[in-house]
Write an enzyme that holds these catalytic residues in place. Structure first.
Site, PDB file in Angstrom:
ATOM      1  N   ALA A  81       0.848  -1.196   0.000  1.00  0.00           N
ATOM      2  CA  ALA A  81       0.000   0.000   0.000  1.00  0.00           C
ATOM      3  C   ALA A  81       0.886   1.250   0.000  1.00  0.00           C
ATOM      4  CB  ALA A  81      -0.892  -0.017   1.237  1.00  0.00           C
ATOM      5  N   GLN A  83       1.069   3.772   1.878  1.00  0.00           N
ATOM      6  CA  GLN A  83       1.607   4.159   3.195  1.00  0.00           C
ATOM      7  C   GLN A  83       2.245   2.959   3.895  1.00  0.00           C
ATOM      8  OE1 GLN A  83       2.094   7.053   4.684  1.00  0.00           O
ATOM      9  NE2 GLN A  83       1.298   8.183   2.946  1.00  0.00           N
ATOM     10  N   SER A  84       2.820   2.065   3.132  1.00  0.00           N
ATOM     11  CA  SER A  84       3.389   0.842   3.704  1.00  0.00           C
ATOM     12  C   SER A  84       4.535   1.125   4.681  1.00  0.00           C
ATOM     13  CB  SER A  84       3.905  -0.044   2.571  1.00  0.00           C
ATOM     14  OG  SER A  84       4.764  -1.031   3.081  1.00  0.00           O
ATOM     15  N   ASN A  85       4.381   0.589   5.882  1.00  0.00           N
ATOM     16  CA  ASN A  85       5.477   0.664   6.856  1.00  0.00           C
ATOM     17  C   ASN A  85       6.610  -0.273   6.460  1.00  0.00           C
ATOM     18  OD1 ASN A  85       4.119   2.369   8.904  1.00  0.00           O
ATOM     19  ND2 ASN A  85       2.691   0.650   8.966  1.00  0.00           N
ATOM     20  N   CYS A  87       7.568  -1.074   3.469  1.00  0.00           N
ATOM     21  CA  CYS A  87       8.396  -0.482   2.408  1.00  0.00           C
ATOM     22  C   CYS A  87       9.300   0.621   2.958  1.00  0.00           C
ATOM     23  CB  CYS A  87       7.505   0.049   1.284  1.00  0.00           C
ATOM     24  SG  CYS A  87       6.753  -1.303   0.351  1.00  0.00           S
TER      25      CYS A  87
END
Ligand SMILES: Cc1ncc(COP(=O)(O)O)c(C=O)c1O
Length: 337
Positions: A81, A83-85, A87
């Protein structure tokens, strides 16, 4: 029953890189317990795992990037997504390890240069927002990109699918061994461990607690609806058991996970989550995140209010991090103030 040190030794044999600050603290939260009139509560601070604002994925990337480096990769391809943490932590880890990093993020209602996406850009990695949905469709995009990079002479490693989830299960089996040692130091023997997961984090908690025969039962609160979640979690746990050469067999009956606190959908706040977030910072000075941990804490609070956990119980809440995403939810959070 396996001894804690023996389990730690097995985990030490798996290829890994040094990324975070471990062990993460296990802190008692007496003011939160008092406010809820409920069980003794401890928070396992995976949000303090050190790298790039912390989170559960630092422990996971210890093994996925360990796998990549062991395979001779020089480039990481990841995506989730916007807002991926995961990534954001991968982008920082690649910086630390000197690896190239390509992120392909699914366009959604939070594809804004704030929170995690801002941090990805600051980390200087190759970020692109793509029109593919988060899951198998995005995985196709990642694999296609990896093929292209390979033709250009790079050695890409794609973070995706069952291997990544299995290595996360290894990471959280290790986390359970760490918690078991901390319990001995603190003189506690928890009844429950709650967390926000429908993936490798919970799979590892289940495998670890079963292997060490701990009293503590894992309870997962899902941030997103996935089909066949029991099968996914069981497969991840059992393939991690194989890799660690453990005899433990995880069954569906060992897996407790609910979709009850997701609300409207993944990535949308719930009023109960916002209340939980405010309560935890007001009583303990600990921030939760809007997408994952606030919803999980709302679930734990609901279970306490329903009487599923009583005053005599001890519960560990594994805080999986994600707090940078707070800044991408400024509008919703300000509207609530
Ligand atoms: C803050 C946070 N909590 C929980 C999770 C869920 O972890 P799992 O992969 O175990 O479902 C994530 C995953 O991205 C996360 O970023």
């Amino acid at each position: 029953m396996e001894a804690i040190e023996q389990l730690i030794q097995r985990v030490a044999q798996i290829p890994q890189v040094k990324l975070g600050h471990f062990p993460t603290p296990l802190e008692e939260c007496p003011r939160l317990s008092e406010a809820l009139g409920g069980p003794r509560i401890f928070i396992k601070r995976e949000d303090c795992s050190g790298l790039a604002f912390g989170g559960n994925k630092v422990r996971q990337l210890t093994f996925t990037l360990g796998d990549a480096v062991a395979q001779g990769a020089d480039t990481i391809v990841h995506g989730a997504a916007s807002q991926s943490n995961h990534c954001r932590q991968a982008a920082a880890a690649c910086g630390k390890l000197g690896l190239n990093c390509y992120l392909r993020l699914a366009r959604d209602h939070k594809s804004i240069p704030q929170g995690n996406l801002l941090l990805d850009k600051l980390a200087g990695v190759d970020v692109e927002i793509v029109d593919a949905s988060f899951g198998p469709e995005l995985d196709v995009v990642k694999h296609k990109l990896a093929k292209k990079l390979e033709l250009e002479g790079l050695k890409p490693y794609v973070v995706a699918g069952p291997r990544s989830t299995m290595l996360a299960a290894v990471a959280f089996t290790w986390c359970i061994a760490e918690i078991a040692q901390q319990q001995e130091q603190l003189g506690i023997d928890a009844d429950w461990i709650y967390t926000c997961s429908v993936g490798g984090t919970q799979a590892g908690l289940v495998l670890g607690t079963k292997t060490l025969d701990l009293k503590m039962k894992p309870f997962g609160i899902a941030p997103i609806r996935w089909e066949n979640k029991h099968e996914r979690l069981r497969t991840a746990a059992n393939s991690a058991a194989d890799l660690l050469e453990l005899d433990t067999q995880v069954m569906d009956a060992d897996i407790q996970n609910t979709d009850d606190y997701i609300g409207q959908a993944y990535g949308y706040l719930t009023p109960e989550g916002i209340d939980a977030l405010k309560l935890v910072v007001k009583t303990e000075g600990i921030f939760l995140d809007p997408v994952y941990t606030a919803k999980a804490m709302a679930g734990l609070i609901d279970h306490i209010q329903q009487g599923k956990l009583g005053r005599d119980d001890t519960v560990i809440f594994l805080h999986t991090g994600g707090t940078p995403a707070l800044f991408a939810y400024q509008e919703e959070l300000v509207a609530d103030l």
